[in-house]
Design a protein around this motif. Structure first.
Motif, PDB file in Angstrom:
ATOM      1  N   LEU A   1       0.883  -1.171   0.000  1.00 15.45           N
ATOM      2  CA  LEU A   1       0.000   0.000   0.000  1.00 15.45           C
ATOM      3  C   LEU A   1       0.912   1.210   0.000  1.00 15.45           C
ATOM      4  O   LEU A   1       1.601   1.475   0.979  1.00 15.45           O
ATOM      5  CB  LEU A   1      -0.905   0.026   1.241  1.00 15.45           C
ATOM      6  CG  LEU A   1      -1.680   1.331   1.398  1.00 15.45           C
ATOM      7  CD1 LEU A   1      -2.743   1.459   0.304  1.00 15.45           C
ATOM      8  CD2 LEU A   1      -2.340   1.432   2.771  1.00 15.45           C
ATOM      9  N   THR A   2       0.966   1.888  -1.133  1.00 10.81           N
ATOM     10  CA  THR A   2       1.787   3.098  -1.212  1.00 10.81           C
ATOM     11  C   THR A   2       0.870   4.249  -1.555  1.00 10.81           C
ATOM     12  O   THR A   2      -0.046   4.102  -2.355  1.00 10.81           O
ATOM     13  CB  THR A   2       2.848   2.962  -2.325  1.00 10.81           C
ATOM     14  OG1 THR A   2       3.649   1.826  -2.034  1.00 10.81           O
ATOM     15  CG2 THR A   2       3.750   4.175  -2.388  1.00 10.81           C
TER      16      THR A   2
ATOM     17  N   ILE B   1       6.436  -4.117  -8.303  1.00 16.10           N
ATOM     18  CA  ILE B   1       7.167  -2.882  -8.609  1.00 16.10           C
ATOM     19  C   ILE B   1       6.639  -2.265  -9.907  1.00 16.10           C
ATOM     20  O   ILE B   1       6.493  -1.047 -10.021  1.00 16.10           O
ATOM     21  CB  ILE B   1       8.686  -3.171  -8.713  1.00 16.10           C
ATOM     22  CG1 ILE B   1       9.196  -3.701  -7.368  1.00 16.10           C
ATOM     23  CG2 ILE B   1       9.463  -1.942  -9.151  1.00 16.10           C
ATOM     24  CD1 ILE B   1       8.887  -2.809  -6.179  1.00 16.10           C
ATOM     25  N   ASP B   2       6.289  -3.129 -10.873  1.00 16.02           N
ATOM     26  CA  ASP B   2       5.710  -2.617 -12.125  1.00 16.02           C
ATOM     27  C   ASP B   2       4.413  -1.865 -11.845  1.00 16.02           C
ATOM     28  O   ASP B   2       4.150  -0.804 -12.418  1.00 16.02           O
ATOM     29  CB  ASP B   2       5.441  -3.769 -13.093  1.00 16.02           C
ATOM     30  CG  ASP B   2       6.738  -4.366 -13.614  1.00 16.02           C
ATOM     31  OD1 ASP B   2       7.767  -3.663 -13.573  1.00 16.02           O
ATOM     32  OD2 ASP B   2       6.718  -5.532 -14.053  1.00 16.02           O
ATOM     33  N   ALA B   3       3.603  -2.410 -10.939  1.00 19.01           N
ATOM     34  CA  ALA B   3       2.320  -1.759 -10.611  1.00 19.01           C
ATOM     35  C   ALA B   3       2.575  -0.400  -9.961  1.00 19.01           C
ATOM     36  O   ALA B   3       1.887   0.586 -10.268  1.00 19.01           O
ATOM     37  CB  ALA B   3       1.508  -2.660  -9.685  1.00 19.01           C
TER      38      ALA B   3
ATOM     39  N   GLU C   1       5.223   1.487 -10.397  1.00 14.21           N
ATOM     40  CA  GLU C   1       5.779   2.383 -11.423  1.00 14.21           C
ATOM     41  C   GLU C   1       4.646   2.961 -12.283  1.00 14.21           C
ATOM     42  O   GLU C   1       4.689   4.115 -12.690  1.00 14.21           O
ATOM     43  CB  GLU C   1       6.799   1.625 -12.287  1.00 14.21           C
ATOM     44  CG  GLU C   1       7.355   2.391 -13.474  1.00 14.21           C
ATOM     45  CD  GLU C   1       8.278   3.554 -13.088  1.00 14.21           C
ATOM     46  OE1 GLU C   1       8.824   3.551 -11.984  1.00 14.21           O
ATOM     47  OE2 GLU C   1       8.396   4.477 -13.926  1.00 14.21           O
ATOM     48  N   GLU C   2       3.627   2.139 -12.509  1.00 20.94           N
ATOM     49  CA  GLU C   2       2.487   2.609 -13.311  1.00 20.94           C
ATOM     50  C   GLU C   2       1.735   3.721 -12.576  1.00 20.94           C
ATOM     51  O   GLU C   2       1.338   4.719 -13.163  1.00 20.94           O
ATOM     52  CB  GLU C   2       1.536   1.429 -13.554  1.00 20.94           C
ATOM     53  CG  GLU C   2       0.942   1.422 -14.942  1.00 20.94           C
ATOM     54  CD  GLU C   2       0.375   0.044 -15.248  1.00 20.94           C
ATOM     55  OE1 GLU C   2      -0.799  -0.150 -14.910  1.00 20.94           O
ATOM     56  OE2 GLU C   2       1.112  -0.806 -15.798  1.00 20.94           O
ATOM     57  N   THR C   3       1.558   3.541 -11.267  1.00 22.02           N
ATOM     58  CA  THR C   3       0.849   4.553 -10.475  1.00 22.02           C
ATOM     59  C   THR C   3       1.707   5.782 -10.237  1.00 22.02           C
ATOM     60  O   THR C   3       1.202   6.904 -10.248  1.00 22.02           O
ATOM     61  CB  THR C   3       0.446   3.954  -9.097  1.00 22.02           C
ATOM     62  OG1 THR C   3      -0.058   2.643  -9.313  1.00 22.02           O
ATOM     63  CG2 THR C   3      -0.612   4.793  -8.417  1.00 22.02           C
ATOM     64  N   TYR C   4       2.999   5.553 -10.007  1.00 21.21           N
ATOM     65  CA  TYR C   4       3.916   6.667  -9.696  1.00 21.21           C
ATOM     66  C   TYR C   4       5.082   6.629 -10.667  1.00 21.21           C
ATOM     67  O   TYR C   4       6.146   6.095 -10.337  1.00 21.21           O
ATOM     68  CB  TYR C   4       4.442   6.552  -8.260  1.00 21.21           C
ATOM     69  CG  TYR C   4       3.360   6.450  -7.222  1.00 21.21           C
ATOM     70  CD1 TYR C   4       2.693   7.584  -6.768  1.00 21.21           C
ATOM     71  CD2 TYR C   4       3.001   5.207  -6.696  1.00 21.21           C
ATOM     72  CE1 TYR C   4       1.688   7.480  -5.826  1.00 21.21           C
ATOM     73  CE2 TYR C   4       1.996   5.106  -5.760  1.00 21.21           C
ATOM     74  CZ  TYR C   4       1.344   6.232  -5.330  1.00 21.21           C
ATOM     75  OH  TYR C   4       0.353   6.131  -4.406  1.00 21.21           O
ATOM     76  N   PRO C   5       4.903   7.188 -11.881  1.00 22.71           N
ATOM     77  CA  PRO C   5       6.000   7.149 -12.852  1.00 22.71           C
ATOM     78  C   PRO C   5       7.266   7.780 -12.253  1.00 22.71           C
ATOM     79  O   PRO C   5       7.191   8.816 -11.592  1.00 22.71           O
ATOM     80  CB  PRO C   5       5.462   7.982 -14.018  1.00 22.71           C
ATOM     81  CG  PRO C   5       3.976   7.954 -13.864  1.00 22.71           C
ATOM     82  CD  PRO C   5       3.690   7.868 -12.400  1.00 22.71           C
ATOM     83  N   GLY C   6       8.398   7.133 -12.461  1.00 24.66           N
ATOM     84  CA  GLY C   6       9.663   7.630 -11.909  1.00 24.66           C
ATOM     85  C   GLY C   6      10.041   6.959 -10.602  1.00 24.66           C
ATOM     86  O   GLY C   6      11.153   7.135 -10.098  1.00 24.66           O
ATOM     87  N   PHE C   7       9.108   6.167 -10.070  1.00 29.39           N
ATOM     88  CA  PHE C   7       9.317   5.473  -8.798  1.00 29.39           C
ATOM     89  C   PHE C   7      10.581   4.612  -8.847  1.00 29.39           C
ATOM     90  O   PHE C   7      11.407   4.635  -7.938  1.00 29.39           O
ATOM     91  CB  PHE C   7       8.065   4.619  -8.543  1.00 29.39           C
ATOM     92  CG  PHE C   7       8.097   3.752  -7.315  1.00 29.39           C
ATOM     93  CD1 PHE C   7       7.730   4.252  -6.081  1.00 29.39           C
ATOM     94  CD2 PHE C   7       8.472   2.415  -7.400  1.00 29.39           C
ATOM     95  CE1 PHE C   7       7.752   3.445  -4.951  1.00 29.39           C
ATOM     96  CE2 PHE C   7       8.483   1.598  -6.277  1.00 29.39           C
ATOM     97  CZ  PHE C   7       8.123   2.132  -5.049  1.00 29.39           C
TER      98      PHE C   7
END
Ligand code: NAD
Length: 252
Positions: A95-96, A194-196, A198-204
């Protein structure tokens, strides 16, 4: 002492996911027979296809938040392969996003239920079988975030700190009965989780790279080899400890 897993029987929760799938494969490669447990039937079957291990691997659908379900998985391992030597308690969710005061009680409880209570329930189901046969090795997946914190992950950080405490408590109680209990602490590993994010927070992902002195994110294989070693007799004196496999994350 050998690091072969010949003759050993293992169970991997979250075995349909990135780390669990590769761990199940590496355990089979090292000679173990493996029960893959996961909430997702598709993911579990995907692991069977990935390993292509014939009779050496089986999938059982399971929910780590449900004691009866985990007892069923342990029984399935015993029915199919006769024993349970290695348990990798690895299922977890993320949960981020919200800062702590904006995390709902339901969101917090859900992360704790899977990541922390799920490990308690899994060990509660596994330990009686290991005691009955005279020992075993339990490896719980914590995280670098079991020893450090980053923003926007209060529930996750709490759950992973808890996994380390639970691991130490279990080791103190059961090591003299032949059950070693350790935690593996992955840094950021390239998986669907991690892919999920990155999709929610590009640049993560790029931001996290700076936290790994080794200059790359981890692979599921990096973690799987540590789990295989901890499960083997080569790790006979290792218990109650935390094994970071994190590219230097916790060294900063
Ligand atoms: P993933 O999302 O690829 O896999 C997690 C698996 O757990 C999924 O297959 C999911 O179906 C399963 N699962 C979820 N809830 C479940 C439940 N209630 N019962 C049974 N199975 C359930 O994630 P991953 O990256 O492979 O993570 C595996 C473990 O490693 C988790 O505990 C995670 O917190 C931890 N971890 C991951 C990283 C990382 O960077 N990927 C870093 C540190 C720790």
């Amino acid at each position: 002492m050998s690091n072969s897993l010949d003759g050993k029987v293992a169970l991997v929760t979250g075995g349909g996911g990135g780390i669990g799938r590769e761990t199940a494969k590496v355990l089979v490669d090292h000679g173990a027979r493996v029960v893959v447990a996961d909430l997702s039937e598709d993911a579990g079957n995907g692991t069977l296809e990935y390993i292509d291990g014939g009779d050496a691997v089986a999938f059982v659908r399971a929910d780590v938040t449900d004691l009866a379900s985990m007892q069923h998985v342990v029984q399935a391992a015993v029915d199919r392969y006769g024993r349970l030597d290695i348990a990798h308690n690895n299922a977890g969710i993320e949960l981020t996003g919200p800062d702590l005061a904006d995390v709902t009680v339901e969101q917090f409880d859900k992360v704790i239920a899977v990541n922390l209570t799920g490990v308690f329930i899994s060990m509660k189901a596994e330990i009686p079988q290991m005691l009955a046969q005279g020992g075993g090795s339990i490896i719980n997946t914590a995280s670098s975030l079991g020893q450090a914190a980053i923003a926007h992950q209060s529930a996750y950080v709490t759950s992973k700190h808890g996994v380390i405490g639970l691991t130490r408590a279990a080791a103190v109680e059961y090591s003299d009965k032949g059950i070693r209990v350790n935690a593996v602490l992955p840094g950021v590993i390239q998986t669907p989780m991690i892919d999920a994010l990155e999709e929610t927070y590009p640049g993560f992902k790029d931001a996290l790279l700076t936290k790994h002195p080794i200059g790359r994110l981890g692979t599921p294989h990096d973690i799987a080899e540590m789990v295989a070693w901890l499960g083997s007799d080569a790790a006979a004196f290792a218990t109650g400890s935390q094994f970071a496999v994190d590219g230097g994350y916790l060294a900063i």
